[in-house]
Design an enzyme around this catalytic site. Structure first.
Site, short mmCIF file in Angstrom:
data_model
loop_
_atom_site.label_atom_id
_atom_site.label_comp_id
_atom_site.label_asym_id
_atom_site.label_seq_id
_atom_site.Cartn_x
_atom_site.Cartn_y
_atom_site.Cartn_z
N CYS A 1 5.95 2.64 38.70
CA CYS A 1 5.83 3.34 39.98
C CYS A 1 4.89 4.51 39.76
O CYS A 1 5.08 5.29 38.82
CB CYS A 1 7.19 3.84 40.45
SG CYS A 1 7.08 4.96 41.85
N CYS B 1 -0.90 -0.18 8.82
CA CYS B 1 -0.65 0.43 7.51
C CYS B 1 -1.83 1.35 7.18
O CYS B 1 -2.98 1.02 7.46
CB CYS B 1 -0.54 -0.69 6.47
SG CYS B 1 -0.80 -0.11 4.79
N CYS C 1 -39.52 23.83 69.11
CA CYS C 1 -40.36 23.07 70.04
C CYS C 1 -39.90 21.63 70.19
O CYS C 1 -39.49 21.00 69.22
CB CYS C 1 -41.79 23.08 69.50
SG CYS C 1 -42.91 22.06 70.43
N CYS D 1 2.44 12.17 3.29
CA CYS D 1 1.22 11.65 3.90
C CYS D 1 1.53 10.53 4.89
O CYS D 1 0.94 10.46 5.97
CB CYS D 1 0.26 11.13 2.82
SG CYS D 1 -0.60 12.45 1.97
N HIS E 1 0.86 -1.19 0.00
CA HIS E 1 0.00 0.00 0.00
C HIS E 1 0.89 1.24 0.00
O HIS E 1 1.50 1.56 1.01
CB HIS E 1 -0.94 0.00 1.22
CG HIS E 1 -1.88 -1.16 1.21
ND1 HIS E 1 -1.74 -2.23 2.06
CD2 HIS E 1 -2.95 -1.43 0.42
CE1 HIS E 1 -2.70 -3.12 1.81
NE2 HIS E 1 -3.45 -2.65 0.82
#
Lengths: 535, 153
Positions: free
Chosen positions: A249, A205, A336, A185, A179
């Site tokens: 860690c 790919c 109350c 690109c 490909h």
């Protein structure tokens, strides 16, 4: 000796006898004879302590003199572990890639991809590779191998399927899958994956539907050096993440990883605290800061409970009472004392919790504390509030140690400043004032342990062991409070307190070891009963 | 937005014009070529037949390295379209990790049409609609048709 007497007096009972058989209960009769030693027969000798710094002087006669079968002075609560630097992790990967590559007869790039795909499980990879080579290569993204090594080429009549550029002399690149895209690109694609998406081991790919993984050799053609570093870093990260016996860690900016053999399913029996070279103590099981003696699952439950409940529970406890009849929680928002429960319409006096009708005419002024109905109602209330109070009991002590550890640290930081003054005024050398440093460290560590003993205790169901645990907890707590108190003394008294302070520091550390050994041993041999299920 | 991205979008628009998928109309504005308005007819064989749906396709700055964003401007009762003012869709090739730079908008449009005919209830954005689609197809179809009448005429 309290515990001794108790042991003797209850020895005849059947329970105790059974227990005796299971766990080899013996009385601590060495030079430190104040406590019971409960040592299961099988648990000894399984671990060996590796970290040589700590090997030197944790002299604890009470245990050591009995443990003749243990060569090193490793304690029951300690586990084996090794700390690795990023370079060492890289070496590990390389040596495994080399080893497996030889067996499979694959070049290093492909072997690396295969190993990452198999999540670094060498045995499984080799076995499945031998059985179904094609299938394994295909699923790891190495399928349909052509012979030409990948390189950047200019091909006549090529048009990039991504940017639609087709000018002559356009540089293009394709892996073995064929490909082909223009170099710009391809670069942009890799940069997006590495930088924006943080991918490394599983970048495919760019071809539509192609599962071939971009190997590091292809990457070398296309990517700038600092992106390569990032890629390498991400690969190392996935390596550690994929390996069950490795863990980063969690301390900020720490680059080390720790290897430890404790498996997830053992976490109900072991609390694997490890000590990174950066100084951070953390649990290998859950990566939280050291939480011995409480096992991971209890810690998780406890933290969740505290998050959900503690503030609410505190408020409920301080501001509300329960209806003596239906136990609805009631907040008093008027003056109350004549309360009518909204739910069950029961009328009672807020002050004494007695039935209102018995109050006669003495409204707004409850003086009937001795009345039977009132005291009964209060008893019932007390019972129903017990679980809440129980939680708050443990939570408040837990939170207190957390808070105190912070305060101890603050005081130490202030003291540290005055330390240099002390050096000047008394002529003490730097090394002579280090006792404050060790005292502070002991306090921090003991408070951390104490904090978690309260979470542990909250989930602990009473049995024969709990009393010893509580005694150990109490002793450690007293030792810590004594030492903590000395820290608050004015700076000019510190010199004369030096010896006493060093003694108390040593005592604190010793009590902590005793407590942790006892809890760890009993946890390992399932002697603790919890009121929740350990997962 | 880079020159490469613009060139690519223009080229894709040209391709769409030459071979527009059936039942669709694309409104393209050269001043703002990163937002396409698509008018899509509900496919004949689906419950959305007779409806006219307005969609917006937005191209991100990183296009084609990041997938385009699809949103339904017309309300639609569908397991794969979010039931809010965004009307967003996020499955298959539209997910960032599944998108590959050579993928084209025209395949996205085909994907949407396919999903209108046959919703994907296993990868839904509206779980309750997906459950209804699976377990109570009649009720689903009734509501979907009802929404077409109400919102998509």
């Amino acid at each position: 000796m309290d515990s001794d007497d108790e042991f003797n007096s209850s020895q005849g009972s059947e329970d105790e006898f059974m227990n005796d058989q299971d766990s080899d209960v013996s009385i601590g009769d060495a030079d430190d004879g104040e406590f019971l030693v409960l040592r299961p027969k099988k648990s000894v000798n399984k671990f060996r302590w590796l970290d040589s710094d700590i090997d030197i002087d944790e002299g604890d006669g009470g245990f050591e003199s009995q443990d003749k079968d243990i060569k090193s002075s490793k304690h029951s609560y300690e586990v084996d572990f090794t700390v690795y630097s990023p370079e060492q992790i890289q070496e590990h990967q390389n040596s495994q890639i080399g080893e497996v590559g030889n067996i499979l007869g694959q070049p290093p790039e492909a072997t690396a991809i295969l190993l990452r795909h198999a999540r670094w499980n060498k045995e499984r990879l080799i076995e499945s590779y031998m059985d179904r080579t094609e299938e394994v290569l295909e699923s790891a993204g190495l399928g349909e191998s052509a012979s030409d090594p990948p390189k950047i080429e200019k091909i006549k009549g090529f048009a990039c399927d991504i940017c639609c550029e087709d000018e002559p002399g356009l540089e293009s690149f394709a892996m073995k899958c064929g490909h082909r895209f223009c170099v710009d690109c391809y670069k942009h694609y890799l940069q997006t994956k590495i930088k924006d998406e943080g991918e490394a081991a599983r970048i495919r790919c760019p071809g539509d539907g192609c599962n071939r993984i971009v190997d590091s050799k292809s990457l070398d053609f296309l990517v700038s050096d600092n992106l390569k570093d990032r890629y390498q870093e991400l690969l190392t990260r996935t390596y550690v993440d994929d390996k069950d016996n490795l863990r980063w860690c969690p301390a900020p900016n720490c680059e080390f990883a720790v290897e430890c053999g404790v498996k997830d399913k053992e976490l109900a029996k072991i609390v694997p605290t490890v000590h990174c070279d950066c100084g951070h103590f953390f649990c290998f099981g859950c990566s939280l800061t050291d939480h011995q003696p409480a096992p991971c699952s209890l810690v998780k439950k406890w933290l969740k409970k505290c998050e959900d409940d503690s503030e609410t529970a505190n408020w409920i406890s301080a501001n509300t009472k329960e209806c003596p009849k239906c136990h609805s929680t009631i907040e008093k928002n008027g003056g109350c004392n004549h309360m009518t429960c909204r739910k069950c319409r029961h009328e009672f006096c807020w002050m004494c919790m007695g039935i209102w009708s018995e109050h006669g005419t003495s409204w707004y002024n409850c003086n009937r504390f001795e009345e039977k109905s009132g005291s009964e109602a209060r008893d019932a209330q007390a019972k129903s509030r017990q679980s809440l109070e129980r939680y708050l009991h443990y939570y408040n002590r837990y939170a207190n140690h957390e808070q105190s550890a912070k305060l101890d640290k603050d005081i130490y930081l202030k003291t540290e400043k005055k330390m240099s003054q002390l050096q000047i005024s008394t002529g003490m050398s730097w090394i002579e004032v280090q006792f404050l440093e060790s005292a502070s460290q002991a306090l921090q560590q003991c408070r951390q342990t104490l904090k978690w003993t309260y979470a542990f205790a909250y989930y602990l169901a009473r049995n024969n062991q709990t009393e010893i645990f509580e005694d150990n907890q109490k002793d450690l707590e007293m030792a810590v409070e004594n030492l903590s108190e000395m820290f608050e003394k004015p700076i000019d008294q510190l010199e004369s307190l030096k010896v006493e302070m060093m003694d108390k520091t040593a005592y604190c550390n010793k009590r902590r070891i005793i407590l942790l050994n006892d809890t760890a041993e009993n946890l390992k041999s399932s002697n603790w009963e919890f009121n929740v299920v350990l997962s | 937005m880079s020159a490469g991205s613009k060139k690519r979008i223009l080229k894709e628009y040209g391709e769409c014009m030459n071979d527009t998928p059936s039942g669709m109309k694309i409104n393209f504005d050269e001043q703002n070529m990163t937002e396409w308005e698509v008018l899509m007819d509900g496919p004949e064989q689906s419950v959305y037949a007779g409806g006219h749906f307005k969609l917006k396709i937005t191209f991100p700055i990183e296009y084609p390295f990041k997938p385009p964003v699809v949103s339904f401007k017309t309300k639609i009762y569908h397991p794969n379209v979010s039931n809010d003012e965004k009307g967003s869709m996020c499955l298959g090739m539209l997910r960032p990790e599944a998108w590959k730079p050579p993928n084209k908008v025209v395949s996205v449009l085909h994907l949407i049409q396919t999903l209108l005919i046959e919703p994907n209830s296993d990868d839904s954005i509206e779980p309750s609609i997906a459950t209804e689609y699976k377990d109570n197809r009649k009720e689903f179809e009734k509501t979907a048709k009802d929404w077409v009448k109400r919102y998509a005429k």
